[in-house]
Design a protein around this motif. Sequence first.
Motif, PDB file in Angstrom:
ATOM      1  N   GLN A  23      -8.035   7.194  -8.212  1.00 35.03           N
ATOM      2  CA  GLN A  23      -8.426   6.146  -7.268  1.00 35.03           C
ATOM      3  C   GLN A  23      -9.878   6.285  -6.830  1.00 35.03           C
ATOM      4  O   GLN A  23     -10.604   5.283  -6.748  1.00 35.03           O
ATOM      5  CB  GLN A  23      -7.488   6.161  -6.048  1.00 35.03           C
ATOM      6  N   ASP A  58      -9.414  -6.495  -3.860  1.00 34.99           N
ATOM      7  CA  ASP A  58      -9.086  -5.256  -3.154  1.00 34.99           C
ATOM      8  C   ASP A  58     -10.209  -4.246  -3.379  1.00 34.99           C
ATOM      9  O   ASP A  58     -10.540  -3.916  -4.516  1.00 34.99           O
ATOM     10  CB  ASP A  58      -7.758  -4.702  -3.679  1.00 34.99           C
ATOM     11  N   SER A  60       0.823  -1.201   0.000  1.00 40.26           N
ATOM     12  CA  SER A  60       0.000   0.000   0.000  1.00 40.26           C
ATOM     13  C   SER A  60       0.863   1.261   0.000  1.00 40.26           C
ATOM     14  O   SER A  60       1.624   1.492  -0.939  1.00 40.26           O
ATOM     15  CB  SER A  60      -0.966  -0.039   1.199  1.00 40.26           C
ATOM     16  N   PHE A  65     -17.114   5.649   5.692  1.00 39.31           N
ATOM     17  CA  PHE A  65     -16.017   4.686   5.656  1.00 39.31           C
ATOM     18  C   PHE A  65     -16.112   3.702   6.811  1.00 39.31           C
ATOM     19  O   PHE A  65     -16.280   4.092   7.969  1.00 39.31           O
ATOM     20  CB  PHE A  65     -14.676   5.412   5.705  1.00 39.31           C
ATOM     21  N   GLN A 117     -12.734   3.371  -7.109  1.00 35.70           N
ATOM     22  CA  GLN A 117     -13.330   2.715  -5.954  1.00 35.70           C
ATOM     23  C   GLN A 117     -14.850   2.847  -5.977  1.00 35.70           C
ATOM     24  O   GLN A 117     -15.573   1.889  -5.676  1.00 35.70           O
ATOM     25  CB  GLN A 117     -12.771   3.290  -4.658  1.00 35.70           C
ATOM     26  N   TRP A 165      -3.877  10.285  -5.005  1.00 31.89           N
ATOM     27  CA  TRP A 165      -5.245   9.783  -5.100  1.00 31.89           C
ATOM     28  C   TRP A 165      -5.988  10.371  -6.301  1.00 31.89           C
ATOM     29  O   TRP A 165      -6.639   9.647  -7.068  1.00 31.89           O
ATOM     30  CB  TRP A 165      -6.002  10.082  -3.805  1.00 31.89           C
ATOM     31  N   LEU A 168     -10.200  -1.119  -1.879  1.00 31.64           N
ATOM     32  CA  LEU A 168      -9.648   0.234  -1.847  1.00 31.64           C
ATOM     33  C   LEU A 168      -8.989   0.577  -3.177  1.00 31.64           C
ATOM     34  O   LEU A 168      -9.245   1.634  -3.758  1.00 31.64           O
ATOM     35  CB  LEU A 168      -8.630   0.375  -0.717  1.00 31.64           C
ATOM     36  N   HIS A 216      -7.353  -5.889   0.239  1.00 35.34           N
ATOM     37  CA  HIS A 216      -6.226  -4.963   0.389  1.00 35.34           C
ATOM     38  C   HIS A 216      -5.208  -5.472   1.402  1.00 35.34           C
ATOM     39  O   HIS A 216      -4.009  -5.292   1.214  1.00 35.34           O
ATOM     40  CB  HIS A 216      -6.737  -3.585   0.806  1.00 35.34           C
ATOM     41  N   THR A 251     -14.103  -2.157   3.965  1.00 36.28           N
ATOM     42  CA  THR A 251     -13.069  -1.855   2.980  1.00 36.28           C
ATOM     43  C   THR A 251     -11.826  -2.719   3.132  1.00 36.28           C
ATOM     44  O   THR A 251     -11.240  -3.153   2.140  1.00 36.28           O
ATOM     45  CB  THR A 251     -12.672  -0.369   3.083  1.00 36.28           C
ATOM     46  N   PHE A 252     -11.436  -2.997   4.386  1.00 33.66           N
ATOM     47  CA  PHE A 252     -10.161  -3.661   4.634  1.00 33.66           C
ATOM     48  C   PHE A 252     -10.270  -5.075   5.191  1.00 33.66           C
ATOM     49  O   PHE A 252      -9.420  -5.918   4.911  1.00 33.66           O
ATOM     50  CB  PHE A 252      -9.328  -2.844   5.618  1.00 33.66           C
TER      51      PHE A 252
END
Length: 229
Positions: free
Chosen positions: A109, A180, A68, A128, A113, A104, A182, A207, A133-134
């Motif tokens: 990005q 992924d 990342s 968020f 996304q 970004w 993100l 991610h 997301t992760f």
Amino acid sequence: MTTFGLVPGAGGSAWYWSRVVPLLEQRGHTAIAVDLPATDDSAGFDEYADVVAAAIGERDDLVLVGQSMGGFTVPLVCDRIPVARLVLVNAMIPTPGESGGEWWTATGQGPAQRELDRREGRDPDAEFDPAVTFLHDVPADVVATGADENQFQSGTPFEKPWPRPAWPDVPTRVIASRDDRLFPVDFQVRVARERLGITPEIVPGGHLVALSYPAELAAAIQSDRGDDR
């Protein structure tokens, strides 16, 4: 055997690599996961690179792996210690003079996304949620183990321009995760081709692939497959 220097992304915790390190060591390699000074507002990417170089030292056959935001850090380490190969994992790939904050928008990005969220049925305007997301593919017991490992990430690295005049003359591979959320995989493929002329190797996972698919990532890191720059 090879020494693998493992550099985390935002938050800077070496724990991110905790499931990959033993898999590399089982194959007879040396694996060094580095903690970064992510909470230090005086530290930018140059300081991160200093920390990585000091933690690893000069090694024969060093492969430096950046995850990342680590994509901004690992090329700078090449100016400090000898690096045989770079491997980028779901990584931000900078261009000269570009700050982490500018990356970004420059790469697109956000729209990428949002399009993935729409395509997969998620609200692109939702607040968020790191679990969405992760952590969507990270086992619950791993999430629980790492609950105390999350660190605040200073905004300083996102403010300073990336100081290298060009990508280092070091063989580079790019690994991208299929799921992924993100950095969508098609977005990663486009950016890697545009900025490095590399087509990424695709692996399963999101991610935080080192936590969700450590065996697959460890195998990919050790492999000679994929395009080199």
